[in-house]
Design a protein around this motif. Sequence first.
Motif, short mmCIF file in Angstrom:
data_model
loop_
_atom_site.label_atom_id
_atom_site.label_comp_id
_atom_site.label_asym_id
_atom_site.label_seq_id
_atom_site.Cartn_x
_atom_site.Cartn_y
_atom_site.Cartn_z
N LYS A 105 0.81 -1.22 0.00
CA LYS A 105 0.00 0.00 0.00
C LYS A 105 0.84 1.27 0.00
N MET A 113 -15.12 -2.48 8.13
CA MET A 113 -14.85 -2.84 6.75
C MET A 113 -15.54 -1.85 5.81
N GLN A 167 -11.41 4.39 0.98
CA GLN A 167 -10.71 4.16 -0.28
C GLN A 167 -11.44 4.85 -1.43
N GLN A 177 -8.55 11.94 -5.57
CA GLN A 177 -7.43 11.82 -6.49
C GLN A 177 -7.86 12.25 -7.90
N VAL A 227 -3.27 0.39 -6.02
CA VAL A 227 -3.10 -0.68 -5.04
C VAL A 227 -4.36 -0.76 -4.17
N ALA A 228 -4.93 -1.95 -4.06
CA ALA A 228 -6.12 -2.10 -3.22
C ALA A 228 -5.67 -2.22 -1.76
N LEU A 229 -6.25 -1.39 -0.90
CA LEU A 229 -5.86 -1.42 0.51
C LEU A 229 -6.67 -2.47 1.26
N TRP A 230 -7.77 -2.86 0.71
CA TRP A 230 -8.64 -3.80 1.39
C TRP A 230 -8.98 -4.91 0.40
#
Lengths: 459, 171
Positions: free
Chosen positions: A45, A402, A409, A416, B166-169
Amino acid sequence: MAVLKTLDHSLNGGLWLDGHKAISLIQGIQNWPTPSQVMLPLLDKNGARRALVSVGERVKAGQCVAICDGIAGSALHAPYAGTVRQITTLPNAQMVIDMHLSPSSEPCTLLEASTLLQRIDAAGIVGMGGAGFATARKLGQPVETLIINAAECEPYITCDEALLREYAAEVVEGAKLAQTAVGAKRLIIGIENNKTEAIEALKQHDGFELIAVPPKYPSGGERQLIELLLGVRLSPGQRPVEQGLAVINVHTAYAINNANDGRPLTQRVVTITGSAVATPANYWLPIGLPVKVVLNTLGIAANARVRLGGAMMGRPTDPNLAVIGKTSNCLLIETPVDSTPVSPCIRCGVCEPVCPEGLLPAQMHFATQPFARDMLERYHLSACIECACCDHVCPSAIPLAMQFGLAKQQLNTLKQAERSAQRAGERHSAREARLERLAAEKKARMEAKKAALKKRTAK
Amino acid sequence: MIAILFALVLGLGLTWLLNQATRWFAVDGDPIVEQLDAVLPQTQCGQCNYPGCRPYAEAIAKGEAGINQCPPGGEAGIQALADIMGVEPEPLNPENGTETPAVVALIIEEDCIGCTKCIQACPVDAIMGAAKHMHTVIEPACTGCELCIAPCPVDCIELIPVSKRVALWPS
């Protein structure tokens, strides 16, 4: 002899959880038999890495096999001597260097770097508590106070405690090196007051303040520990360095001491525990060890549920794809049980007092389903540390942390995209302005030439 | 008499004040255009039939263009434009194109002859190079507008999907 100071106040929110820690601390840290294969991931990451080796190449133990060009990433080293079998992409889109290991009598390759920070960088050291941010970058910014985070608060995880019991001298030495690197005046080791053996081991050394905090989860969260030890509450999104603070994990301090002696980071202590493990213990595992090898070696049933990390923040992992990374502190392996079915939120509000960041998880939950950006920003989604206290108390068994992780994200992706659109807009207007200026300059030049010609012909 | 005079003076005074206020608080440019331009994707691709995102924003503000002419913005973009204009969102006009995944241009460097035609076509200065020297795309600056494809005389520019983050999860 360090003097122990015990805090009697605990953090706001959080939970008093059953630690399940004693079972994995009965034995000391165990060595792991040399595996026949490791898989070193090129992507994490904090950035993508570039392989420095090619397929078929013979690699020495400790040789650097991949470097990261980004600022937050780290270099990777071969834990043992071996041959690069392939550089391949796993089904989860993770690119790895697949190494076939072979025993070798050659000594471990030592790092060549002059300053401590360069050695830390070359050793590929990252924050081993979970963040995975390059330590050399963190220690590159001078701060007033350096905190060593030994408050390993998450249930089941005992790797830091085991490390302190056996290697307190090395950890303290690494902490002092880090203190010199950042030029900190104060060095504080924050530890939970129930880790008595580790506290005794630390008391044998001096040159730091030793502060014990109540074992309430998540006292070992970076922001939480800072507030407990110093009474400084970081505002959402504020980094510790902005308050003149840096926090590093115990294992990171240990790795810094190793790097100072020229040894790269190629192995770490990992707690292997859970109901499916016959003898839970801490092991020295090489970075890049496939999790399926761990399950095979320990004779664990293939249908066991594996979490990389602890019971709260650990992530359910497919053992066939996962490998031990620099931030993997625990493998929690449990026999499958029927999980409680998820029901809708009843707005009972029990998640709100347990949130250590003082957020409103129920409100945030409604804002993630469906994704409502303005609501999430109003409820400070980005301040969520994903500690999963809200999950633990939720009577509807909603996987809140979760959902928040996914929403964070999604929000980052949107931001972004906005930033790059803004940059594109700026570049476009800069280009338009330049073309206009060039056209005007050309016109002016032509006119000047014409005028000069006229003057000449007039003569 | 005094009452009429008072009302007259008051009226004239307030008229002057209002008049001045429009001058003091005048806004440069059209704020609606700024808002519309901010939600447009800034690809500068021209698929909306306007030479860039700002001209399209200006046309929407004037009521000359519909809000459904921007394929890169897609459905989400149309919704955002509709919110600003206070109208109902409508489906994307197929004459302008279809919503496609984000791409970036890639110059196949062995085939490039260094003609600089793509550099002149790029609306965001995302291509580097010089005459008779190889050109290359600055990936982070490329908006995937496809304007460099047509001018290339040797067809050495390809469009590739934006590299996955990039996947964090785990999904």
